[in-house]
Motif scaffolding. Structure first.
Motif, short mmCIF file in Angstrom:
data_model
loop_
_atom_site.label_atom_id
_atom_site.label_comp_id
_atom_site.label_asym_id
_atom_site.label_seq_id
_atom_site.Cartn_x
_atom_site.Cartn_y
_atom_site.Cartn_z
N HIS A 1 -16.91 -9.53 -3.07
CA HIS A 1 -17.14 -8.25 -3.72
C HIS A 1 -17.65 -8.48 -5.14
CE1 HIS A 1 -13.79 -8.40 -6.61
NE2 HIS A 1 -13.22 -9.17 -5.70
N LYS A 2 -18.13 -7.40 -5.75
CA LYS A 2 -18.57 -7.48 -7.15
C LYS A 2 -17.97 -6.34 -7.94
CE LYS A 2 -23.02 -9.80 -6.36
NZ LYS A 2 -24.48 -9.60 -6.26
N LYS A 3 -16.72 -6.01 -7.66
CA LYS A 3 -16.06 -4.92 -8.37
C LYS A 3 -15.17 -5.52 -9.46
CE LYS A 3 -16.07 -1.53 -4.63
NZ LYS A 3 -15.35 -1.04 -3.45
N PRO A 4 -15.46 -5.22 -10.70
CA PRO A 4 -14.77 -5.88 -11.82
C PRO A 4 -13.25 -5.75 -11.77
CG PRO A 4 -16.59 -4.52 -12.61
CD PRO A 4 -16.43 -4.22 -11.16
N LEU A 5 -12.74 -4.58 -11.38
CA LEU A 5 -11.29 -4.36 -11.47
C LEU A 5 -10.53 -4.74 -10.20
CD1 LEU A 5 -11.35 -0.88 -13.25
CD2 LEU A 5 -11.05 -3.14 -14.29
N LEU A 6 -11.27 -4.95 -9.12
CA LEU A 6 -10.61 -5.11 -7.82
C LEU A 6 -9.72 -6.35 -7.75
CD1 LEU A 6 -10.18 -4.01 -5.02
CD2 LEU A 6 -12.25 -5.18 -4.26
N GLU A 7 -10.20 -7.44 -8.32
CA GLU A 7 -9.43 -8.69 -8.23
C GLU A 7 -8.04 -8.52 -8.85
OE1 GLU A 7 -11.92 -11.88 -8.54
OE2 GLU A 7 -10.38 -13.42 -8.71
N GLU A 8 -8.03 -7.86 -10.01
CA GLU A 8 -6.75 -7.64 -10.69
C GLU A 8 -5.83 -6.73 -9.86
OE1 GLU A 8 -5.25 -5.96 -15.01
OE2 GLU A 8 -7.35 -6.54 -14.75
N GLN A 9 -6.42 -5.67 -9.28
CA GLN A 9 -5.62 -4.74 -8.46
C GLN A 9 -5.01 -5.46 -7.26
OE1 GLN A 9 -8.68 -1.88 -7.64
NE2 GLN A 9 -8.44 -0.81 -9.59
N ILE A 10 -5.80 -6.34 -6.66
CA ILE A 10 -5.30 -7.07 -5.49
C ILE A 10 -4.15 -8.00 -5.90
CG2 ILE A 10 -5.88 -8.86 -3.79
CD1 ILE A 10 -8.65 -7.59 -3.55
N LEU A 11 -4.35 -8.70 -7.02
CA LEU A 11 -3.30 -9.63 -7.46
C LEU A 11 -2.02 -8.88 -7.83
CD1 LEU A 11 -5.38 -12.24 -9.49
CD2 LEU A 11 -4.34 -12.49 -7.22
N GLU A 12 -2.17 -7.70 -8.41
CA GLU A 12 -0.99 -6.87 -8.72
C GLU A 12 -0.22 -6.53 -7.45
OE1 GLU A 12 -1.92 -3.30 -10.89
OE2 GLU A 12 -2.60 -4.45 -12.63
N PHE A 13 -0.98 -6.18 -6.40
CA PHE A 13 -0.34 -5.84 -5.13
C PHE A 13 0.35 -7.07 -4.52
CE2 PHE A 13 -0.58 -5.44 -0.43
CZ PHE A 13 0.29 -4.37 -0.28
N VAL A 14 -0.33 -8.21 -4.59
CA VAL A 14 0.23 -9.44 -4.03
C VAL A 14 1.56 -9.76 -4.73
CG1 VAL A 14 -0.10 -11.94 -3.80
CG2 VAL A 14 -2.01 -10.37 -3.36
N GLU A 15 1.58 -9.61 -6.05
CA GLU A 15 2.82 -9.89 -6.79
C GLU A 15 3.90 -8.85 -6.48
OE1 GLU A 15 1.72 -10.19 -10.91
OE2 GLU A 15 0.42 -11.92 -10.49
N ALA A 16 3.46 -7.59 -6.38
CA ALA A 16 4.44 -6.52 -6.12
C ALA A 16 5.09 -6.67 -4.75
CB ALA A 16 3.74 -5.16 -6.22
N MET A 17 4.36 -7.28 -3.82
CA MET A 17 4.92 -7.47 -2.48
C MET A 17 6.19 -8.32 -2.52
SD MET A 17 1.88 -7.95 0.35
CE MET A 17 2.96 -8.87 1.45
N GLU A 18 6.27 -9.19 -3.52
CA GLU A 18 7.48 -10.02 -3.62
C GLU A 18 8.69 -9.15 -4.00
OE1 GLU A 18 6.72 -13.32 -6.22
OE2 GLU A 18 4.85 -13.79 -5.16
N LYS A 19 8.42 -8.13 -4.84
CA LYS A 19 9.51 -7.22 -5.23
C LYS A 19 9.90 -6.29 -4.08
CE LYS A 19 9.63 -4.99 -9.20
NZ LYS A 19 9.06 -4.21 -10.34
N TYR A 20 8.91 -5.95 -3.26
CA TYR A 20 9.15 -5.06 -2.12
C TYR A 20 8.79 -5.79 -0.83
CZ TYR A 20 9.20 -1.33 -5.62
OH TYR A 20 9.48 -0.55 -6.71
N PRO A 21 9.67 -6.63 -0.35
CA PRO A 21 9.32 -7.41 0.85
C PRO A 21 9.11 -6.54 2.09
CG PRO A 21 11.62 -7.75 0.25
CD PRO A 21 11.01 -6.96 -0.86
N LEU A 22 9.73 -5.36 2.09
CA LEU A 22 9.46 -4.42 3.19
C LEU A 22 8.50 -3.35 2.69
CD1 LEU A 22 13.02 -3.98 4.74
CD2 LEU A 22 11.21 -5.59 5.36
N HIS A 23 8.13 -2.45 3.57
CA HIS A 23 7.21 -1.37 3.21
C HIS A 23 7.76 -0.59 2.01
CE1 HIS A 23 4.41 1.92 3.74
NE2 HIS A 23 3.84 1.30 4.77
N SER A 24 6.91 -0.34 1.01
CA SER A 24 7.40 0.32 -0.22
C SER A 24 7.50 1.83 -0.06
CB SER A 24 6.47 0.00 -1.38
OG SER A 24 5.31 0.82 -1.33
N ASN A 25 7.02 2.34 1.09
CA ASN A 25 7.10 3.78 1.35
C ASN A 25 6.35 4.59 0.29
OD1 ASN A 25 7.83 5.86 2.96
ND2 ASN A 25 10.04 5.73 2.57
N GLY A 26 5.22 4.09 -0.14
CA GLY A 26 4.38 4.85 -1.06
C GLY A 26 4.55 4.48 -2.52
#
Lengths: 214, 214
Positions: A123-148
């Motif tokens: 991709h060539k979206k400037p902000l996307l990489e950061e958004q993805i990494l935020e989600f990857v890190e957040a998954m550790e805090k919410y190992p199950l579905h975060s329900n929104g």
């Protein structure tokens, strides 16, 4: 991210399409993806397309959108087929709800992270990489579905569906896609009694293990 | 209507399931349906279930609802797969609209009438027979899609989808369902340029020939 897959397609000596054969590192990336998927593509271009965002498109490769549309319909069909086999006496209402909670954006995005698929996105979206990494890190805090609670980059769910679409287009078999390769591998721990509860929307966070063995 | 198919299932000498083998007339009905579908069912019970409304259910046969749910997802997948092959450069939006106008209730109900499938429906709803006959007669006045003017008995669309579901469950192949048997037979006269227009909802009545060669 953003440049791991080459879109250079050249004809091999055996007339099979290979990508990046002029660049050994890029060929390794294709092989690495195929290893994750446990499937060797006849047409490597499909695999590259499945990981190409519209922002990255050039005249050599289309974006993943069409494959995502195809993959979405295959996923819906395969899941309902599987649930009907598991619960042949269940009525359509609960089965439809059960399907809905199993193909929602966050659940599919978690599949993309769990199997490291997100690393291959072009991709060539400037902000996307950061958004993805935020989600990857957040998954550790919410190992199950975060329900929104978590902000889920939709592109992560998209590449799971586009990969399913690419697999189907390459092998022309829903059975192969479902039974042997990417979706539905492993044991599903779900039991009929609990499935009824899980079908309720407020129990969605209990159900995230459906893809647990992928 | 309402009693053409027996739900008596007996084991044949070759261990295949046959229905109504004690009543030659009813066996003929199964054969007649198989002829319409150009497919011989290994498990005849699936075919009977596909034509059994919830009002007719007993302990020997479930209603068509689950098969309808399965058939709906197969139809959606097969149609999007076909459209992507026909228009590989089209974007998902128009393709999704094109699919929507091709699997709407009236279009599928017309398929049920055109192929006489409605004659095999088993139900115990007092008013349904009259409603179906009204629709069958009205189709002569509106040979193309009525665009919402006709009152369409949903059950007619349902049995088209349940039949697709039964076919898939019996042969376990979407390819068989789509390519050779019931859906997608014949030539599709649609061209890319016109398809774009047809995708618009207000042109729905021009597009009813999609299933024309079924």
């Amino acid at each position: 991210m953003g440049s791991q897959l080459s879109n250079t397609v050249v004809e091999g000596e055996d007339n099979t399409k290979t990508i990046g054969s002029t660049a050994p590192d890029q060929l390794l990336e294709i092989e690495s993806l195929e290893k994750i998927l446990n499937y060797k593509f006849k047409d490597k271009r499909l695999l590259v397309q499945a990981f190409t965002d519209a922002s990255y498109v050039d005249d050599k490769c289309d974006s993943y959108e069409i494959l995502e549309l195809l993959g979405d319909s295959i996923l819906n069909m395969s899941i309902i087929d599987e649930f009907i086999k598991l619960y042949p006496k269940e009525s359509p209402g609960p089965l439809t709800k059960l399907r809905a909670v199993n193909v929602d954006t966050e659940k599919l995005a978690r599949v993309a992270v769990k199997h490291q698929l997100y690393r291959y996105l072009r991709h060539k979206k400037p902000l996307l990489e950061e958004q993805i990494l935020e989600f990857v890190e957040a998954m550790e805090k919410y190992p199950l579905h975060s329900n929104g609670l978590l902000k889920v980059p939709k592109v992560l769910a998209d590449i799971v569906e586009s990969t399913i679409g690419a697999l189907f287009r390459d092998c022309n078999s829903t059975e192969t896609v479902w039974e042997d390769k990417f979706v539905g591998c492993g044991q599903h721990p779900v039991k009929k009694e609990t499935a009824r509860n899980f079908a309720a929307k407020n129990a969605i966070d209990n159900f995230s293990k459906f893809f647990g063995d992928l």
